[in-house]
Design a protein around this motif. Structure first.
Motif, PDB file in Angstrom:
ATOM      1  N   VAL A  68      42.654 -26.052  64.977  1.00 45.55           N
ATOM      2  CA  VAL A  68      41.703 -25.632  66.012  1.00 45.55           C
ATOM      3  C   VAL A  68      40.446 -26.496  65.914  1.00 45.55           C
ATOM      4  N   ALA A  69      39.955 -26.702  64.673  1.00 42.08           N
ATOM      5  CA  ALA A  69      38.757 -27.528  64.488  1.00 42.08           C
ATOM      6  C   ALA A  69      39.018 -28.948  64.990  1.00 42.08           C
ATOM      7  N   GLU A  70      40.215 -29.452  64.719  1.00 42.16           N
ATOM      8  CA  GLU A  70      40.575 -30.818  65.125  1.00 42.16           C
ATOM      9  C   GLU A  70      40.562 -30.978  66.649  1.00 42.16           C
ATOM     10  N   VAL A  71      41.209 -30.045  67.371  1.00 37.96           N
ATOM     11  CA  VAL A  71      41.241 -30.213  68.836  1.00 37.96           C
ATOM     12  C   VAL A  71      39.881 -29.934  69.463  1.00 37.96           C
ATOM     13  N   LEU A  72      39.103 -29.021  68.863  1.00 39.82           N
ATOM     14  CA  LEU A  72      37.773 -28.769  69.425  1.00 39.82           C
ATOM     15  C   LEU A  72      36.890 -30.003  69.263  1.00 39.82           C
ATOM     16  N   ARG A  73      37.082 -30.743  68.165  1.00 34.68           N
ATOM     17  CA  ARG A  73      36.340 -31.989  67.977  1.00 34.68           C
ATOM     18  C   ARG A  73      36.811 -33.017  69.006  1.00 34.68           C
ATOM     19  N   LEU A  74      38.109 -33.058  69.225  1.00 34.27           N
ATOM     20  CA  LEU A  74      38.683 -34.015  70.186  1.00 34.27           C
ATOM     21  C   LEU A  74      38.106 -33.818  71.588  1.00 34.27           C
TER      22      LEU A  74
END
Lengths: 359, 217
Positions: free
Chosen positions: A148-154
């Protein structure tokens, strides 16, 4: 299914990303003789007829048409939110008509989807909305939190994790929608009029994000829209639908420069700028003494125009040239003295008329 | 008022609270699944069972059509079967919950129907099963409306519990009829009315607060 494993983290760099793209083979869609007939109280309505198309892995494929042309039905047949009545849909070569409920759920986890009205759950925070696909797929909490953190950063939404969707702007809501669609690491992303509810500036930023995602993750993007400008901005290939049939299809620059079908021409019309009002008002067919010629110099798919063709004494009054997939598309309008031969500019240059030289 | 009467009022107050909360609990446990079924089993729903849907819909309408005081008497055999008696708090819980469940189910059904179909579609697109959609989409999204409907149900149950008092269930209604009405004790009557108004205001206020908090998200 090699698709899920090869997606690099956003910070992994362009090299890893292009390697991922090269290895990616999943993400193709084929329509074979697809048809959809609705039975309503008014009788039978043919929403789609004889659709034969192939969408390549890794491309951005646009579906455009006027409202009621069948765009939405076609898009929704890819993840079977819509059940076709004739023909077949193959995803990565597999006919999806035969899938049972469990198979359908597995298919849908490989296909992300975003919506015109975002369709975020109002009772859940940004984090909970994005985490929902992982939660129902039974992904472990620690891994889910990292993804979730990864896609929100993306999508550029760090810091908004605990916000409820009602507190976000339209563009931010669509970014949450994109994050939710990407969190399962799909091989195909379906976009249902994803920018139609957004203002022009936000539309552009969302389209750039989609193009960026397509390049970085190598996933296939299929989008529907009624705006040609969206197609011009990011699509590689486009199909124009008219009354449930394919009107024309091809690389975007080709459809833009040589529109064959009346429906395509109608859709392109808003993008073509008319002559300036004061010029068109004064335009007449017969040359009077002292008049200037109005000459149109169209560009349809050549390299960028070389301004050396503009001879001394010519005056540029209007110019609109856009690069579409490396092809110049648009036109220049110039004023020239009487006796100037338009053919010296280009074989395609033509005289629109004459105006009095009174300015 | 005599000290005995005050004791009687306090005991009656707790009887009413017990009757209403037990019946409200049953109405929630039975009413929400019933509402979900009514919404999802209809035409176009994702657990299609049109025949059972129609039958249940008709039963719900039937119970809603019968006035509570009639239902109270008509259900006496069932009450005796379940509780072994027809008087007292627990005997009142049977008709109260049977009357409140269809009422609450219909209100919850309206809230569930108002959930944007786009949200259900989005959930399907991420690979949610039908049960997941009920649990993660329909119920949480309809929650403010369901709680608002529950508040209305509880308030109308407080009114109905006073009628149950008339057939020997105890509670505030029983005190008001026996002492306030039959013995012309106006003070008791006024006291019961004040307590009921306070109770209803409390329930309505609490319900409204919860709904406001949920909607403010």
């Amino acid at each position: 299914m090699t698709g899920a494993a090869v997606i690099p983290l956003p910070q992994a760099g362009a090299q890893a990303a292009s390697a991922a793209q090269a290895h990616r083979i999943a993400g193709s869609v084929q329509f074979q003789g697809l048809g959809k007939t609705y039975t309503s109280s008014a009788g039978e309505v043919q929403a789609l007829q004889d659709i034969d198309l192939e969408i390549q892995p890794g491309e951005i494929f646009g579906i455009i048409g006027r409202s009621g042309a069948g765009k939405s039905s076609l898009l929704r047949s890819i993840n079977r939110l819509e059940q076709p009545t004739e023909g077949r849909v193959l995803v990565d070569g597999e006919d999806i008509a035969g899938l049972g409920e469990a198979g359908l759920i597995r298919l849908r986890r490989r296909i992300g989807m975003i919506f015109q009205h975002f369709n975020l759950l109002s009772a859940k925070t940004v984090r909970e909305n994005v985490a929902l696909p992982l939660r129902i797929a039974g992904v472990q909490q620690a891994e889910a939190a990292a993804r979730v953190a990864e896609v929100l950063r993306l999508v550029g939404l760090e810091g908004k994790e605990d916000t409820y969707p009602s507190r976000l702007s339209g563009g931010q809501k669509q970014r949450v929608g994109i994050a939710r669609a990407l969190v399962m690491r799909p091989e195909i992303l379906l976009c249902d009029e994803a920018t139609s509810a957004l203002d022009p500036e936000t539309t552009l930023s969302i389209l750039r994000l989609l193009r960026d995602i397509n390049r970085r993750l190598g996933l296939t993007v299929v989008l529907i829209t009624h705006e040609m400008s969206v197609i011009r901005e990011i699509c590689h290939r486009v199909v124009v639908l008219e009354r449930g049939r394919v009107a024309e299809m091809g690389p975007v620059w080709q459809v833009f420069t040589r529109p064959q079908h009346a429906a395509t021409q109608a859709l392109l019309a808003p993008l073509t700028r008319a002559l300036p009002e004061d010029l068109s008002a004064r335009l007449h067919d017969r040359a009077e003494p002292g008049d200037l010629q109005v000459i149109e110099l169209p560009f349809a798919g050549e390299a960028a125009p070389d301004l050396a063709v503009l001879a001394p004494g010519l005056r540029l009054v209007q110019a609109q040239v856009d690069p579409i997939q490396g092809h110049a598309v648009g036109r220049l309008v110039v004023l020239a003295p009487q006796g100037f031969d338009p053919a010296t500019l280009s074989a395609k240059a033509r005289r629109l008329g004459h105006v009095a030289a009174n300015d | 008022m005599s000290p005995q009467m005050i004791d009687r009022l306090i005991a009656a107050f707790f009887d009413t609270v017990l009757m209403v909360s037990a019946s409200a609990g049953i109405a929630v446990l039975a009413g929400i699944p019933l509402a979900v079924f009514l919404v999802t089993s209809g035409p176009g729903g994702f657990f299609p069972a049109p025949r059972l849907n129609r039958v249940l819909g008709a039963i719900v309408n039937g119970f809603r059509a019968v006035p509570f005081i009639v239902l109270l008497v008509a259900l006496i055999p069932l009450t005796r079967l379940i509780t072994g008696t027809t008087i007292g708090v627990w005997a009142a819980v049977v008709p109260l919950s049977i009357s409140a469940t269809p009422f609450f189910a219909r209100i919850a059904e309206v809230s569930l129907r108002e959930v944007d179909p786009g949200l259900v579609e989005a959930a399907q697109s991420i690979g949610a099963s039908r049960w997941n959609i009920v649990r993660h989409v329909l119920l949480p999204e309809a929650l403010p409306g369901i709680i608002g409907g529950f508040t209305i149900t509880v308030v109308s149950m407080i009114g109905a519990s006073a009628m149950a008092g008339a057939v020997g269930a105890g509670g505030l209604g029983d005190v008001a009829i026996r002492y306030g009405y039959q013995r012309f004790d106006t003070t008791v009557m006024v006291a019961v009315i004040v307590i009921l108004v306070a109770l209803v205001s409390l329930v309505q206020g609490a319900g409204d607060t919860v709904v406001r908090r949920l909607r403010a998200r």
